[in-house]
Design a protein around this motif. Structure first.
Motif, PDB file in Angstrom:
ATOM      1  N   PHE A   1       0.833  -1.199   0.000  1.00  0.00           N
ATOM      2  CA  PHE A   1       0.000   0.000   0.000  1.00  0.00           C
ATOM      3  C   PHE A   1       0.871   1.253   0.000  1.00  0.00           C
ATOM      4  O   PHE A   1       1.851   1.344   0.734  1.00  0.00           O
ATOM      5  CB  PHE A   1      -0.901   0.033   1.231  1.00  0.00           C
ATOM      6  CG  PHE A   1      -1.997  -0.993   1.226  1.00  0.00           C
ATOM      7  CD1 PHE A   1      -3.128  -0.819   0.431  1.00  0.00           C
ATOM      8  CD2 PHE A   1      -1.903  -2.141   2.001  1.00  0.00           C
ATOM      9  CE1 PHE A   1      -4.139  -1.756   0.425  1.00  0.00           C
ATOM     10  CE2 PHE A   1      -2.910  -3.084   1.998  1.00  0.00           C
ATOM     11  CZ  PHE A   1      -4.031  -2.897   1.202  1.00  0.00           C
ATOM     12  N   GLU A   2       0.458   2.229  -0.804  1.00  0.00           N
ATOM     13  CA  GLU A   2       1.146   3.515  -0.838  1.00  0.00           C
ATOM     14  C   GLU A   2       0.113   4.629  -0.964  1.00  0.00           C
ATOM     15  O   GLU A   2      -0.860   4.511  -1.724  1.00  0.00           O
ATOM     16  CB  GLU A   2       2.121   3.596  -2.006  1.00  0.00           C
ATOM     17  CG  GLU A   2       2.879   4.919  -2.055  1.00  0.00           C
ATOM     18  CD  GLU A   2       3.838   5.013  -3.230  1.00  0.00           C
ATOM     19  OE1 GLU A   2       4.695   5.920  -3.223  1.00  0.00           O
ATOM     20  OE2 GLU A   2       3.729   4.185  -4.155  1.00  0.00           O
ATOM     21  N   ALA A   3       0.318   5.697  -0.198  1.00  0.00           N
ATOM     22  CA  ALA A   3      -0.478   6.909  -0.363  1.00  0.00           C
ATOM     23  C   ALA A   3       0.244   7.806  -1.360  1.00  0.00           C
ATOM     24  O   ALA A   3       1.378   8.217  -1.120  1.00  0.00           O
ATOM     25  CB  ALA A   3      -0.648   7.622   0.971  1.00  0.00           C
ATOM     26  N   ALA A   4      -0.400   8.085  -2.484  1.00  0.00           N
ATOM     27  CA  ALA A   4       0.208   8.910  -3.522  1.00  0.00           C
ATOM     28  C   ALA A   4       0.387  10.340  -3.022  1.00  0.00           C
ATOM     29  O   ALA A   4      -0.110  10.720  -1.962  1.00  0.00           O
ATOM     30  CB  ALA A   4      -0.655   8.882  -4.776  1.00  0.00           C
ATOM     31  N   LEU A   5       1.102  11.132  -3.785  1.00  0.00           N
ATOM     32  CA  LEU A   5       1.284  12.534  -3.420  1.00  0.00           C
ATOM     33  C   LEU A   5      -0.075  13.211  -3.275  1.00  0.00           C
ATOM     34  O   LEU A   5      -0.998  12.944  -4.053  1.00  0.00           O
ATOM     35  CB  LEU A   5       2.108  13.249  -4.493  1.00  0.00           C
ATOM     36  CG  LEU A   5       3.579  12.830  -4.599  1.00  0.00           C
ATOM     37  CD1 LEU A   5       4.221  13.478  -5.815  1.00  0.00           C
ATOM     38  CD2 LEU A   5       4.329  13.216  -3.326  1.00  0.00           C
ATOM     39  N   PRO A   6      -0.234  14.070  -2.277  1.00  0.00           N
ATOM     40  CA  PRO A   6      -1.530  14.715  -2.038  1.00  0.00           C
ATOM     41  C   PRO A   6      -1.978  15.543  -3.237  1.00  0.00           C
ATOM     42  O   PRO A   6      -1.161  16.133  -3.944  1.00  0.00           O
ATOM     43  CB  PRO A   6      -1.260  15.611  -0.819  1.00  0.00           C
ATOM     44  CG  PRO A   6      -0.022  15.070  -0.193  1.00  0.00           C
ATOM     45  CD  PRO A   6       0.782  14.487  -1.297  1.00  0.00           C
ATOM     46  N   ASP A   7      -3.312  15.587  -3.426  1.00  0.00           N
ATOM     47  CA  ASP A   7      -3.862  16.435  -4.477  1.00  0.00           C
ATOM     48  C   ASP A   7      -4.174  17.812  -3.898  1.00  0.00           C
ATOM     49  O   ASP A   7      -3.804  18.122  -2.759  1.00  0.00           O
ATOM     50  CB  ASP A   7      -5.097  15.794  -5.108  1.00  0.00           C
ATOM     51  CG  ASP A   7      -6.186  15.473  -4.084  1.00  0.00           C
ATOM     52  OD1 ASP A   7      -6.255  16.167  -3.042  1.00  0.00           O
ATOM     53  OD2 ASP A   7      -6.969  14.538  -4.317  1.00  0.00           O
ATOM     54  N   VAL A   8      -4.880  18.636  -4.663  1.00  0.00           N
ATOM     55  CA  VAL A   8      -5.122  20.019  -4.237  1.00  0.00           C
ATOM     56  C   VAL A   8      -6.005  20.094  -2.992  1.00  0.00           C
ATOM     57  O   VAL A   8      -6.006  21.107  -2.279  1.00  0.00           O
ATOM     58  CB  VAL A   8      -5.767  20.837  -5.381  1.00  0.00           C
ATOM     59  CG1 VAL A   8      -4.786  21.008  -6.516  1.00  0.00           C
ATOM     60  CG2 VAL A   8      -7.049  20.175  -5.872  1.00  0.00           C
ATOM     61  N   THR A   9      -6.764  19.049  -2.706  1.00  0.00           N
ATOM     62  CA  THR A   9      -7.629  19.038  -1.522  1.00  0.00           C
ATOM     63  C   THR A   9      -6.895  18.539  -0.279  1.00  0.00           C
ATOM     64  O   THR A   9      -7.442  18.585   0.823  1.00  0.00           O
ATOM     65  CB  THR A   9      -8.865  18.154  -1.759  1.00  0.00           C
ATOM     66  OG1 THR A   9      -8.456  16.771  -1.842  1.00  0.00           O
ATOM     67  CG2 THR A   9      -9.584  18.561  -3.028  1.00  0.00           C
ATOM     68  N   GLY A  10      -5.677  18.025  -0.460  1.00  0.00           N
ATOM     69  CA  GLY A  10      -4.931  17.475   0.664  1.00  0.00           C
ATOM     70  C   GLY A  10      -5.120  15.989   0.841  1.00  0.00           C
ATOM     71  O   GLY A  10      -4.447  15.363   1.660  1.00  0.00           O
ATOM     72  N   GLY A  11      -6.046  15.389   0.075  1.00  0.00           N
ATOM     73  CA  GLY A  11      -6.247  13.945   0.138  1.00  0.00           C
ATOM     74  C   GLY A  11      -5.286  13.214  -0.782  1.00  0.00           C
ATOM     75  O   GLY A  11      -4.537  13.838  -1.548  1.00  0.00           O
ATOM     76  N   SER A  12      -5.295  11.890  -0.714  1.00  0.00           N
ATOM     77  CA  SER A  12      -4.379  11.086  -1.524  1.00  0.00           C
ATOM     78  C   SER A  12      -5.111   9.884  -2.113  1.00  0.00           C
ATOM     79  O   SER A  12      -6.054   9.349  -1.510  1.00  0.00           O
ATOM     80  CB  SER A  12      -3.207  10.579  -0.678  1.00  0.00           C
ATOM     81  OG  SER A  12      -2.390  11.631  -0.216  1.00  0.00           O
ATOM     82  N   ILE A  13      -4.661   9.463  -3.257  1.00  0.00           N
ATOM     83  CA  ILE A  13      -5.107   8.201  -3.832  1.00  0.00           C
ATOM     84  C   ILE A  13      -4.370   7.066  -3.114  1.00  0.00           C
ATOM     85  O   ILE A  13      -3.163   7.145  -2.898  1.00  0.00           O
ATOM     86  CB  ILE A  13      -4.824   8.152  -5.342  1.00  0.00           C
ATOM     87  CG1 ILE A  13      -5.593   9.259  -6.059  1.00  0.00           C
ATOM     88  CG2 ILE A  13      -5.188   6.783  -5.909  1.00  0.00           C
ATOM     89  CD1 ILE A  13      -7.093   9.156  -5.928  1.00  0.00           C
ATOM     90  N   LEU A  14      -5.107   6.039  -2.728  1.00  0.00           N
ATOM     91  CA  LEU A  14      -4.505   4.870  -2.098  1.00  0.00           C
ATOM     92  C   LEU A  14      -4.229   3.826  -3.171  1.00  0.00           C
ATOM     93  O   LEU A  14      -5.133   3.420  -3.914  1.00  0.00           O
ATOM     94  CB  LEU A  14      -5.439   4.309  -1.032  1.00  0.00           C
ATOM     95  CG  LEU A  14      -4.951   3.042  -0.311  1.00  0.00           C
ATOM     96  CD1 LEU A  14      -3.682   3.333   0.500  1.00  0.00           C
ATOM     97  CD2 LEU A  14      -6.049   2.487   0.608  1.00  0.00           C
ATOM     98  N   LEU A  15      -2.977   3.417  -3.249  1.00  0.00           N
ATOM     99  CA  LEU A  15      -2.551   2.428  -4.237  1.00  0.00           C
ATOM    100  C   LEU A  15      -2.191   1.120  -3.555  1.00  0.00           C
ATOM    101  O   LEU A  15      -1.652   1.104  -2.444  1.00  0.00           O
ATOM    102  CB  LEU A  15      -1.336   2.940  -5.013  1.00  0.00           C
ATOM    103  CG  LEU A  15      -1.464   4.318  -5.677  1.00  0.00           C
ATOM    104  CD1 LEU A  15      -0.102   4.778  -6.181  1.00  0.00           C
ATOM    105  CD2 LEU A  15      -2.479   4.269  -6.807  1.00  0.00           C
ATOM    106  N   ARG A  16      -2.478   0.033  -4.243  1.00  0.00           N
ATOM    107  CA  ARG A  16      -1.994  -1.281  -3.794  1.00  0.00           C
ATOM    108  C   ARG A  16      -1.286  -1.925  -4.978  1.00  0.00           C
ATOM    109  O   ARG A  16      -1.907  -2.178  -6.020  1.00  0.00           O
ATOM    110  CB  ARG A  16      -3.132  -2.180  -3.308  1.00  0.00           C
ATOM    111  CG  ARG A  16      -2.633  -3.534  -2.815  1.00  0.00           C
ATOM    112  CD  ARG A  16      -3.699  -4.315  -2.078  1.00  0.00           C
ATOM    113  NE  ARG A  16      -3.124  -5.469  -1.399  1.00  0.00           N
ATOM    114  CZ  ARG A  16      -3.746  -6.191  -0.482  1.00  0.00           C
ATOM    115  NH1 ARG A  16      -4.996  -5.879  -0.120  1.00  0.00           N
ATOM    116  NH2 ARG A  16      -3.145  -7.215   0.086  1.00  0.00           N
TER     117      ARG A  16
END
Length: 373
Positions: A71-86
């Motif tokens: 699992f990796e949290a991608a770089l944050p987007d403009v909202t501060g959230g991140s895409i979760l990758l597996r």
């Protein structure tokens, strides 16, 4: 933001994802993403709070296992959230709770509030009243997973939080950050009341300052009268943590604490439940220390019959402890415990949503509540 206590149903796919995350950990593409995580100390250490599928959970990020997690949290987007990758594939989206406003305050003598109590999950205030323990400094008695002294040595906390300090911070956390309940744990200061007296003094001061539900956590006191004293002082729920299910594993992993046997805990639970109520007494069980799933479930069956909520969490190896290289349990092992335990709790009418305060109500360190029917 929806918190754990608002969740009445979680799709199996989200439940499974959280179970996997809490066993395997999470890598961050940007180590500075979100609010800072917790290193060392008591409670969920080497973790970061994330919100996924409407639920705020604690996920390991500073452990050796997390560094190799799929699992990796991608770089944050403009909202501060991140895409979760597996394994590079998108499996969800996560956000990070904002740093609480009370962290920016300090006492009159200049002590930052975050050295007195911290935010757990989304809306829980947590503190270790006494950041020392009679067992910690002796390897023959210390719990091998414990890091209670690490945050003290690093200057991130103080050794003893006074009732007045705790009351001041609790009031601010409620007013500024809408904190819903509080967890007070303690290192064991003696073998008589085992910290119950500290919890009583602290609870009285906090309840005088603010209307806040409190869980107290300590080893079973020798005198059962302490249960009534804690309740009368303002402790709403009680946690007495076995940590491991069998006496053999307890003796190997926590030789000092194991001198208070499983049978002694069961006796204590039988005395405490009539005082606090069914489901308002709980115990923390760390899956992955060596107990089999069958052994954990056998003990849970006894606990549930007594009206105790067994809060089973995956063991997280904390850096700098003797068990830092001990492998955490696999997601499949956790499911083999949590699924039948969830059914057991439902059949007994014990639900995390009905707990007044504490780890079970918060639920951030385990996906157990999502397995309740």
């Amino acid at each position: 933001m929806q918190t754990n206590t608002d969740v009445t149903y979680m799709p199996p796919s989200s439940r499974s994802l959280i179970t996997d995350l809490q066993s395997l950990g999470l890598r961050l593409a940007d180590p500075d993403t979100g609010a800072s995580g917790r290193r060392g100390g008591a409670g969920p250490s080497d973790h970061k709070a994330i919100t996924i599928a409407g639920q705020t959970v604690m996920v390991p990020i500073y452990t050796g296992t997390a560094r190799t997690s799929p699992f990796e949290a991608a770089l944050p987007d403009v909202t501060g959230g991140s895409i979760l990758l597996r394994d590079g594939a998108t499996v969800g989206r996560i956000t990070f709770p904002k740093q609480p406003r009370f962290y920016g305050l300090q006492t009159l003598d200049g002590l930052p509030y975050w050295k007195i109590a911290v935010l757990h999950g989304a809306d829980v205030l947590a503190t270790t009243v006494m950041q020392t323990c009679i067992r910690y400094t002796d390897r023959h008695t210390a719990c091998q997973f414990c890091a209670i002294g690490q945050s003290l040595e690093a200057g991130r906390t103080i050794a003893h939080k006074t009732p007045a300090q705790l009351a001041e911070v609790a009031r601010a956390a409620v007013l500024l950050d809408d904190v819903k309940h509080m967890v007070m744990t303690t290192g064991t200061p003696n073998v008589i009341d085992r910290g119950a007296a500290l919890l009583c003094d602290s609870a009285v001061a906090i309840k005088d300052a603010v209307d806040l539900a409190i869980q107290g956590q300590c080893e079973p006191p020798r005198d059962h009268a302490w249960y009534g004293r804690m309740r009368d002082a303002g402790v709403d729920t009680l946690g007495m943590h076995l940590e491991a299910a069998t006496q053999a594993v307890r003796a190997r992993i926590m030789p000092g604490k194991a001198t208070v046997s499983v049978d002694r805990y069961l006796e204590a639970f039988a005395q405490a439940v009539p005082v606090f109520g069914r489901g308002q007494v709980s115990t923390y069980l760390l899956a992955g220390l060596g107990d089999t799933a069958a052994e954990i479930l056998a003990l849970c069956e006894q606990l549930v019959a007594l009206g105790v909520y067994p809060f089973v969490v995956p063991f997280v190896p904390i850096t700098g402890t003797p068990l830092e290289h001990h492998a955490p349990p696999t997601p499949d092992f956790m499911r083999s415990v949590l699924a039948p335990l969830g059914r057991m709790l439902t059949a007994a009418g014990l639900r995390s949503t009905e707990v007044k305060a504490g780890c079970t109500k918060c639920g951030a360190c385990s996906s157990l509540s999502s397995y309740e029917g």
